[in-house]
Design a protein around this motif. Structure first.
Motif, PDB file in Angstrom:
ATOM      1  N   ARG A 152       0.834  -1.209   0.000  1.00  0.00           N
ATOM      2  CA  ARG A 152       0.000   0.000   0.000  1.00  0.00           C
ATOM      3  C   ARG A 152       0.870   1.262   0.000  1.00  0.00           C
ATOM      4  N   LEU A 153       1.929   1.254   0.810  1.00  0.00           N
ATOM      5  CA  LEU A 153       2.845   2.391   0.833  1.00  0.00           C
ATOM      6  C   LEU A 153       3.446   2.639  -0.544  1.00  0.00           C
ATOM      7  N   ILE A 154       3.868   1.583  -1.178  1.00  0.00           N
ATOM      8  CA  ILE A 154       4.521   1.705  -2.478  1.00  0.00           C
ATOM      9  C   ILE A 154       3.541   2.182  -3.543  1.00  0.00           C
ATOM     10  N   VAL A 155       2.379   1.555  -3.596  1.00  0.00           N
ATOM     11  CA  VAL A 155       1.401   1.904  -4.628  1.00  0.00           C
ATOM     12  C   VAL A 155       0.852   3.316  -4.420  1.00  0.00           C
ATOM     13  N   GLU A 156       0.500   3.642  -3.192  1.00  0.00           N
ATOM     14  CA  GLU A 156      -0.156   4.921  -2.930  1.00  0.00           C
ATOM     15  C   GLU A 156       0.793   6.102  -2.801  1.00  0.00           C
ATOM     16  N   TYR A 157       2.057   5.843  -2.545  1.00  0.00           N
ATOM     17  CA  TYR A 157       3.002   6.943  -2.348  1.00  0.00           C
ATOM     18  C   TYR A 157       4.159   6.913  -3.350  1.00  0.00           C
ATOM     19  N   ALA A 158       4.936   5.839  -3.357  1.00  0.00           N
ATOM     20  CA  ALA A 158       6.165   5.811  -4.157  1.00  0.00           C
ATOM     21  C   ALA A 158       5.921   5.796  -5.659  1.00  0.00           C
ATOM     22  N   LEU A 159       4.857   5.168  -6.100  1.00  0.00           N
ATOM     23  CA  LEU A 159       4.634   5.035  -7.543  1.00  0.00           C
ATOM     24  C   LEU A 159       3.625   6.033  -8.093  1.00  0.00           C
ATOM     25  N   LYS A 160       3.026   6.808  -7.234  1.00  0.00           N
ATOM     26  CA  LYS A 160       2.113   7.847  -7.699  1.00  0.00           C
ATOM     27  C   LYS A 160       2.892   9.139  -7.883  1.00  0.00           C
ATOM     28  N   GLY A 161       2.255  10.089  -8.424  1.00  0.00           N
ATOM     29  CA  GLY A 161       2.903  11.379  -8.621  1.00  0.00           C
ATOM     30  C   GLY A 161       3.071  11.671 -10.094  1.00  0.00           C
ATOM     31  N   ARG A 162       3.445  12.867 -10.352  1.00  0.00           N
ATOM     32  CA  ARG A 162       3.601  13.318 -11.737  1.00  0.00           C
ATOM     33  C   ARG A 162       5.014  13.016 -12.220  1.00  0.00           C
ATOM     34  N   ARG A 163       5.105  11.987 -13.018  1.00  0.00           N
ATOM     35  CA  ARG A 163       6.367  11.626 -13.651  1.00  0.00           C
ATOM     36  C   ARG A 163       6.064  11.300 -15.107  1.00  0.00           C
ATOM     37  N   SER A 164       6.915  11.764 -15.959  1.00  0.00           N
ATOM     38  CA  SER A 164       6.739  11.425 -17.360  1.00  0.00           C
ATOM     39  C   SER A 164       7.085   9.955 -17.552  1.00  0.00           C
ATOM     40  N   TYR A 165       6.691   9.397 -18.667  1.00  0.00           N
ATOM     41  CA  TYR A 165       7.008   7.999 -18.939  1.00  0.00           C
ATOM     42  C   TYR A 165       8.517   7.791 -19.039  1.00  0.00           C
ATOM     43  N   ARG A 166       9.229   8.799 -19.487  1.00  0.00           N
ATOM     44  CA  ARG A 166      10.689   8.707 -19.575  1.00  0.00           C
ATOM     45  C   ARG A 166      11.319   8.706 -18.190  1.00  0.00           C
ATOM     46  N   GLU A 167      10.820   9.558 -17.328  1.00  0.00           N
ATOM     47  CA  GLU A 167      11.333   9.600 -15.952  1.00  0.00           C
ATOM     48  C   GLU A 167      11.065   8.275 -15.251  1.00  0.00           C
TER      49      GLU A 167
END
Length: 139
Positions: A48-63
């Protein structure tokens, strides 16, 4: 070369880039309390920590792709010290929730980030992989 947004500097990610969302410095009463409800040693909480925090956010597909590949390289390095990423540095203005520096298996935490990113970022990773990365000069 891929440039970091707004800085004009080369973007060179490290596995620690996945941890910024867990920095509670000066937000102990808000984000600190929120994250304090989770135990990163427990599989359900960790996911849950990883999905809801680490992998969310505004990142381009390249980033996302560059982050994913840097994490892949670190995981392939048996000697990579994932624990060091969680150690408190009194000279830095950052901190993690209580107990994170004593996480049972920091490598496992990052292996889970990698596994979940593989699943959740599949389309973005494929899109980036299909391009010539040497032509990337912006986000």
């Amino acid at each position: 070369m891929f440039m970091h947004p707004g800085t004009g500097l080369a973007y060179t990610p490290t596995p620690s880039c996945f941890l910024g969302c867990f920095d509670i410095y000066d937000r102990e009463e808000t984000l600190g309390e929120e994250l304090g409800r989770f135990d990163p040693n427990e599989p359900v909480d960790r996911e849950r920590l990883i999905v809801e925090y680490a992998l969310k956010g505004r990142r381009s597909y390249r980033e996302k792709y560059l982050l994913y590949k840097c994490l892949e390289a670190a995981l392939l390095d048996e000697a990579y010290d994932f624990h060091a990423l969680l150690e408190h540095d009194s000279q830095e203005c950052s901190s993690f929730p209580d107990g994170w520096d004593e996480m049972d298996n920091p490598r496992l935490f990052f292996e889970e980030i990698y596994r979940l990113a593989s699943e959740l970022w599949t389309d973005d990773l494929r899109r980036a992989e299909s391009e010539d990365g040497s032509t990337w000069d912006y986000v």
